[in-house]
Design an enzyme around this catalytic site. Structure first.
Site, PDB file in Angstrom:
ATOM      1  N   LEU A   1       0.863  -1.179   0.000  1.00  0.00           N
ATOM      2  CA  LEU A   1       0.000   0.000   0.000  1.00  0.00           C
ATOM      3  C   LEU A   1       0.901   1.231   0.000  1.00  0.00           C
ATOM      4  O   LEU A   1       1.881   1.286   0.752  1.00  0.00           O
ATOM      5  CB  LEU A   1      -0.891   0.037   1.251  1.00  0.00           C
ATOM      6  CG  LEU A   1      -2.229  -0.681   1.215  1.00  0.00           C
ATOM      7  CD1 LEU A   1      -2.929  -0.535   2.571  1.00  0.00           C
ATOM      8  CD2 LEU A   1      -3.140  -0.137   0.109  1.00  0.00           C
ATOM      9  N   ASP A   2       0.581   2.215  -0.822  1.00  0.00           N
ATOM     10  CA  ASP A   2       1.353   3.457  -0.836  1.00  0.00           C
ATOM     11  C   ASP A   2       1.277   4.145   0.523  1.00  0.00           C
ATOM     12  O   ASP A   2       0.285   3.977   1.253  1.00  0.00           O
ATOM     13  CB  ASP A   2       0.806   4.408  -1.902  1.00  0.00           C
ATOM     14  CG  ASP A   2       1.072   3.914  -3.315  1.00  0.00           C
ATOM     15  OD1 ASP A   2       2.068   3.193  -3.502  1.00  0.00           O
ATOM     16  OD2 ASP A   2       0.292   4.266  -4.217  1.00  0.00           O
TER      17      ASP A   2
END
Length: 233
Positions: A50-51
């Protein structure tokens, strides 16, 4: 739960906080497991990055469960978030400053819904230059942050599948959405391409992963809750 349980393999559902990398979340959990049970070495990994600017479901596997990471990574994912139209950024999200502005007066409800339909099914998508993909052995985001990549840097497009793309709220310039997609889909790229298809521009301003296969963020705990539960054992 004992240290042996974690070595034998556990699946942890973590609600990743904003501004944390997935790597930081894994490191924090690994460190606390090692400290709590005085374990010298234990494998801990996540099933899908996940960013930092995204929140939501992160599947973290320990011990022997790390062998199943690829299986979890390959499952269908669900996200919710916000696309802001009228401007683009080099990273396709809020990591970088706006680099271009566009007209939005022509964007109607009908145009939004008709454009949504164009993205359902198998589509070609080009990953952003700010991504974890590697080029010449280095992460693209590392090169991009050093200014060693540009918007013309060659990144191979890929086939991804969007099975659902639903608009949940409109208050222009913001459009809230829910999307169900295959492994390898970049929601930032979807936002950018959506803006272009609207004959405007757009970037992602919020993102939350809500499901991976049958795993839901509703069953996840934040990192502080995990640590408290670990210490209470």
């Amino acid at each position: 739960m004992t240290g042996e349980d974690y070595k034998n393999g556990q699946i942890l559902l973590i609600d990743k906080p904003l501004n944390w990398t997935s790597f930081q979340a894994v490191n924090k959990i690994r460190w606390h497991i090692r400290q709590r049970f005085n374990i010298k070495k234990i494998k801990v990994g996540h099933a899908g990055t996940l960013d930092p600017l995204a929140t939501g479901l992160l599947i973290i596997c320990t011990g022997k469960q790390t062998k199943n990471i690829n299986e979890y990574q390959g499952q269908v994912k669900e996200y919710t978030g916000t696309i802001t139209v009228g401007a683009t950024t080099p990273s396709f999200d809020l990591e970088t400053e706006i680099n271009q502005r566009f007209e939005t007066a022509h964007i109607t409800d009908d145009l939004i819904y008709d454009t949504c339909k164009k993205f359902i099914g198998i589509i070609q998508q080009q990953p952003p230059i700010f991504s974890a993909l590697k080029k010449d052995g280095k992460r693209l985001y590392e090169l991009a942050r050093k200014g060693e990549t540009t918007e013309t840097t060659e990144i191979a497009s890929r086939s991804v599948e969007i099975s659902e793309f639903e608009i949940t709220k409109k208050a222009l310039p913001e459009i809230e959405f829910r999307v169900v997609c295959s492994k390898g889909t970049y929601i930032r790229s979807l936002a950018f391409d959506f803006g272009k298809a609207l004959q405007s521009g757009a970037h992602l301003t919020a993102l939350r992963r809500t499901k991976i296969g049958d795993f839901s963020v509703d069953k996840a705990e934040n990192i502080e809750q995990f640590i408290s539960r670990l210490d209470a054992n």
